[in-house]
Design a protein around this motif. Structure first.
Motif, PDB file in Angstrom:
ATOM      1  N   LEU A 117      50.108  46.735  41.797  1.00  0.00           N
ATOM      2  CA  LEU A 117      50.655  45.933  42.888  1.00  0.00           C
ATOM      3  C   LEU A 117      51.789  46.681  43.585  1.00  0.00           C
ATOM      4  CD1 LEU A 117      50.586  43.051  44.254  1.00  0.00           C
ATOM      5  CD2 LEU A 117      52.401  42.419  42.644  1.00  0.00           C
ATOM      6  N   TYR A 118      52.626  47.363  42.786  1.00  0.00           N
ATOM      7  CA  TYR A 118      53.762  48.092  43.354  1.00  0.00           C
ATOM      8  C   TYR A 118      53.385  49.522  43.753  1.00  0.00           C
ATOM      9  CZ  TYR A 118      56.771  44.206  42.132  1.00  0.00           C
ATOM     10  OH  TYR A 118      57.350  42.950  42.071  1.00  0.00           O
ATOM     11  N   GLU A 119      52.552  50.188  42.956  1.00  0.00           N
ATOM     12  CA  GLU A 119      52.164  51.566  43.304  1.00  0.00           C
ATOM     13  C   GLU A 119      51.392  51.627  44.620  1.00  0.00           C
ATOM     14  OE1 GLU A 119      50.005  53.576  40.259  1.00  0.00           O
ATOM     15  OE2 GLU A 119      51.705  53.640  38.849  1.00  0.00           O
ATOM     16  N   LEU A 120      50.505  50.654  44.845  1.00  0.00           N
ATOM     17  CA  LEU A 120      49.678  50.647  46.051  1.00  0.00           C
ATOM     18  C   LEU A 120      50.362  49.957  47.225  1.00  0.00           C
ATOM     19  CD1 LEU A 120      46.262  49.677  44.382  1.00  0.00           C
ATOM     20  CD2 LEU A 120      46.915  51.934  45.242  1.00  0.00           C
ATOM     21  N   ASP A 123      49.649  43.540  48.469  1.00  0.00           N
ATOM     22  CA  ASP A 123      50.091  42.141  48.452  1.00  0.00           C
ATOM     23  C   ASP A 123      49.289  41.332  47.435  1.00  0.00           C
ATOM     24  OD1 ASP A 123      51.978  41.920  50.954  1.00  0.00           O
ATOM     25  OD2 ASP A 123      50.244  43.105  51.599  1.00  0.00           O
ATOM     26  N   ASN A 124      48.141  41.857  47.025  1.00  0.00           N
ATOM     27  CA  ASN A 124      47.294  41.188  46.059  1.00  0.00           C
ATOM     28  C   ASN A 124      46.374  42.233  45.431  1.00  0.00           C
ATOM     29  OD1 ASN A 124      45.772  39.369  44.560  1.00  0.00           O
ATOM     30  ND2 ASN A 124      44.603  38.613  46.318  1.00  0.00           N
ATOM     31  N   VAL A 125      46.245  42.199  44.111  1.00  0.00           N
ATOM     32  CA  VAL A 125      45.309  43.078  43.409  1.00  0.00           C
ATOM     33  C   VAL A 125      44.566  42.248  42.366  1.00  0.00           C
ATOM     34  CG1 VAL A 125      46.596  45.238  43.742  1.00  0.00           C
ATOM     35  CG2 VAL A 125      47.127  43.779  41.783  1.00  0.00           C
ATOM     36  N   GLY A 126      43.363  42.692  42.013  1.00  0.00           N
ATOM     37  CA  GLY A 126      42.584  41.976  41.009  1.00  0.00           C
ATOM     38  C   GLY A 126      41.530  42.867  40.395  1.00  0.00           C
ATOM     39  N   GLY A 127      40.948  42.402  39.299  1.00  0.00           N
ATOM     40  CA  GLY A 127      39.922  43.160  38.599  1.00  0.00           C
ATOM     41  C   GLY A 127      38.525  42.740  39.008  1.00  0.00           C
ATOM     42  N   THR A 170      38.666  40.161  49.162  1.00  0.00           N
ATOM     43  CA  THR A 170      39.113  39.152  48.203  1.00  0.00           C
ATOM     44  C   THR A 170      38.923  39.677  46.790  1.00  0.00           C
ATOM     45  OG1 THR A 170      38.953  36.789  47.612  1.00  0.00           O
ATOM     46  CG2 THR A 170      36.876  37.968  47.952  1.00  0.00           C
ATOM     47  N   VAL A 171      39.667  39.134  45.860  1.00  0.00           N
ATOM     48  CA  VAL A 171      39.521  39.476  44.442  1.00  0.00           C
ATOM     49  C   VAL A 171      39.619  38.175  43.644  1.00  0.00           C
ATOM     50  CG1 VAL A 171      40.432  41.834  44.560  1.00  0.00           C
ATOM     51  CG2 VAL A 171      42.012  39.919  44.279  1.00  0.00           C
ATOM     52  N   PRO A 172      39.021  38.142  42.454  1.00  0.00           N
ATOM     53  CA  PRO A 172      39.177  36.948  41.623  1.00  0.00           C
ATOM     54  C   PRO A 172      40.526  36.962  40.923  1.00  0.00           C
ATOM     55  CG  PRO A 172      37.850  38.556  40.468  1.00  0.00           C
ATOM     56  CD  PRO A 172      38.168  39.154  41.815  1.00  0.00           C
ATOM     57  N   PHE A 173      41.125  35.803  40.785  1.00  0.00           N
ATOM     58  CA  PHE A 173      42.322  35.673  39.962  1.00  0.00           C
ATOM     59  C   PHE A 173      43.389  36.687  40.365  1.00  0.00           C
ATOM     60  CE2 PHE A 173      38.715  34.906  36.750  1.00  0.00           C
ATOM     61  CZ  PHE A 173      38.372  33.719  37.377  1.00  0.00           C
ATOM     62  N   GLY A 174      43.832  36.587  41.608  1.00  0.00           N
ATOM     63  CA  GLY A 174      44.708  37.578  42.197  1.00  0.00           C
ATOM     64  C   GLY A 174      46.097  37.656  41.580  1.00  0.00           C
ATOM     65  N   CYS A 175      46.701  38.820  41.772  1.00  0.00           N
ATOM     66  CA  CYS A 175      48.083  39.091  41.369  1.00  0.00           C
ATOM     67  C   CYS A 175      48.883  39.316  42.646  1.00  0.00           C
ATOM     68  CB  CYS A 175      48.118  40.319  40.461  1.00  0.00           C
ATOM     69  SG  CYS A 175      49.776  40.924  40.066  1.00  0.00           S
ATOM     70  N   TYR A 176      49.767  38.395  42.968  1.00  0.00           N
ATOM     71  CA  TYR A 176      50.468  38.375  44.255  1.00  0.00           C
ATOM     72  C   TYR A 176      51.970  38.618  44.090  1.00  0.00           C
ATOM     73  CZ  TYR A 176      46.313  35.692  45.740  1.00  0.00           C
ATOM     74  OH  TYR A 176      45.027  35.260  46.005  1.00  0.00           O
ATOM     75  N   ARG A 177      52.552  39.240  45.088  1.00  0.00           N
ATOM     76  CA  ARG A 177      54.006  39.214  45.200  1.00  0.00           C
ATOM     77  C   ARG A 177      54.424  37.800  45.606  1.00  0.00           C
ATOM     78  NH1 ARG A 177      56.161  44.530  46.461  1.00  0.00           N
ATOM     79  NH2 ARG A 177      54.471  46.055  46.658  1.00  0.00           N
ATOM     80  N   PHE A 199      42.734  31.920  51.550  1.00  0.00           N
ATOM     81  CA  PHE A 199      44.089  32.444  51.407  1.00  0.00           C
ATOM     82  C   PHE A 199      44.115  33.953  51.613  1.00  0.00           C
ATOM     83  CE2 PHE A 199      47.737  34.137  49.204  1.00  0.00           C
ATOM     84  CZ  PHE A 199      48.755  33.277  49.595  1.00  0.00           C
ATOM     85  N   ASN A 200      43.144  34.654  51.008  1.00  0.00           N
ATOM     86  CA  ASN A 200      43.111  36.111  51.127  1.00  0.00           C
ATOM     87  C   ASN A 200      42.797  36.557  52.548  1.00  0.00           C
ATOM     88  OD1 ASN A 200      43.804  36.871  48.457  1.00  0.00           O
ATOM     89  ND2 ASN A 200      41.752  36.356  47.770  1.00  0.00           N
ATOM     90  N   ALA A 201      41.912  35.822  53.245  1.00  0.00           N
ATOM     91  CA  ALA A 201      41.641  36.150  54.644  1.00  0.00           C
ATOM     92  C   ALA A 201      42.884  35.914  55.497  1.00  0.00           C
ATOM     93  CB  ALA A 201      40.477  35.301  55.161  1.00  0.00           C
ATOM     94  N   ARG A 202      43.606  34.848  55.194  1.00  0.00           N
ATOM     95  CA  ARG A 202      44.855  34.569  55.913  1.00  0.00           C
ATOM     96  C   ARG A 202      45.875  35.665  55.638  1.00  0.00           C
ATOM     97  NH1 ARG A 202      48.424  30.103  53.919  1.00  0.00           N
ATOM     98  NH2 ARG A 202      46.489  29.356  52.973  1.00  0.00           N
ATOM     99  N   LEU A 203      45.905  36.128  54.401  1.00  0.00           N
ATOM    100  CA  LEU A 203      46.823  37.215  54.031  1.00  0.00           C
ATOM    101  C   LEU A 203      46.503  38.489  54.818  1.00  0.00           C
ATOM    102  CD1 LEU A 203      48.998  38.486  52.243  1.00  0.00           C
ATOM    103  CD2 LEU A 203      47.274  38.741  50.441  1.00  0.00           C
TER     104      LEU A 203
END
Length: 347
Positions: A117-120, A123-127, A170-177, A199-203
């Motif tokens: 999340l910080y290296e890239l 605003d949102n990352v997921g597996g 989009t990603v499942p079960f996102g990790c957001y700031r 939400f992800n499209a809005r982001l």
């Protein structure tokens, strides 16, 4: 110091899965004391609350004092976006991760998501999902395979997989700031389904960046019956037109393939009554559809030693596409005639 992480889990009727989920989160290699878990339960009538309660800090009542960083909140509306928003408001993390009680997570899940999340500068990352059958039956294997196959779900990266980190929609079960929610708002509570997609499209529309991290594999358990699977995909299709209306444009192109499939069946059947050419073309396309589904079924029947998959898989693909497409058309109808989007949220 590592950022404090709030893990938000909306849950309902998860007695068969929730303990494995909790244990996988407790087994995270992220520094203890630097994360909290917030379960928001839709007043589950099964043993879900009892199981979560074993891990909740005892303040008042019968819960055993064990993990003071685990909290249990009520979701009387039984609606996922309401639960997510309630959890976010109650959280204190600099990073918020939205998880699901139907899944099990690798021990480096939280630490890896936070790092990327910080290296890239994301605003949102997921597996990615590894979709598992709920039971060792041909029906459940067909549901799991079809729900993660390109023929079933198109180019949805988190379902079909990826070989590299890449930007996605989009990603499942996102990790957001946390600042993301301050900037663009919370989840839309009108959307019983597809709230993550909206939400992800809005982001993204606000300049945000979302990345898939393929080294992180989530063991997600698929629905255990064709009925439950049909219901889920119907609801996905039903709420897509409402998502598109709220966004002002479609979030993805792949959502239209099941719609075109259902429309093609209706038009092909009707116009085929008046034209032998159209009828032959329609029947040829349907034959090709079932040949592809049967070929995929045969491949997996041999691999898994389950002959019934030859028949179950084309049937399952058909159920996914029809359920989604019919739901989408009903969603359009509801929008056009200003009908309420109401569904039975029970699985």
């Amino acid at each position: 110091m590592l950022p404090f992480v709030s893990i938000i889990l909306p849950i309902y009727k998860e007695e068969n899965f929730i303990e494995k989920c909790i244990l996988s989160i407790l087994d995270q290699d992220y520094e203890k004391g630097r994360y909290e878990m917030i379960f928001i339960d839709g007043m589950s009538p099964d043993r879900t609350r009892e199981i979560v309660g074993r891990y909740v800090e005892k303040i008042v009542g019968r819960y055993v004092e064990k993990y003071p960083f685990i909290h249990l909140l009520d979701n009387p509306l039984q609606v996922t976006p309401y639960a997510l928003n309630k959890g976010i408001r109650a959280s204190k993390g600099e990073v918020i991760i939205r998880l699901d009680g139907h899944s099990v997570y690798p021990p480096n899940y939280v630490s890896t998501l936070v790092r990327y999340l910080y290296e890239l500068k994301a605003d949102n990352v997921g597996g990615i999902w590894h979709t598992m059958p709920a039971k060792d039956t041909a029906e459940c294997h067909a549901i799991a395979i079809c729900s993660s196959h390109p023929f079933g779900v198109g180019g949805s990266i988190h379902k079909i997989g990826s070989n590299e980190i890449k930007e996605t929609d989009t990603v499942p079960f996102g990790c957001y700031r946390r600042e993301v929610f301050d900037r663009i708002g919370l989840f839309d509570e009108d959307l019983i389904r597809n709230q993550d997609d909206e939400f992800n499209a809005r982001l993204i529309n606000h300049g945000g960046k979302i990345f898939i991290i393929p080294e992180l594999v989530i063991n997600y358990t698929a629905r255990d019956s064709m009925h439950k699977m049909r219901k889920m995909y119907y609801q996905y299709g039903l709420f897509k037109p409402l998502v598109n209306k709220k966004l002002g444009a479609p979030a993805t192109i792949r959502q239209f393939f099941p719609v075109a499939f259902v429309g093609g069946i209706v038009l092909g059947s009707l116009l085929g009554c008046f034209s032998s050419i159209i009828l032959h073309l329609f029947l040829s396309m349907m034959a090709l559809y079932f040949i592809i589904g049967t070929a995929i079924g045969l491949e997996n029947a041999i691999k898994l030693h389950k002959p019934a998959l030859v028949f179950y898989m084309p049937y399952t693909f058909l159920n996914i596409h029809l359920s989604y497409g019919i739901g989408y058309f009903i969603g359009i109808y509801k929008l056009m005639f200003h009908k309420k989007f109401e569904v039975n949220v029970n699985r």
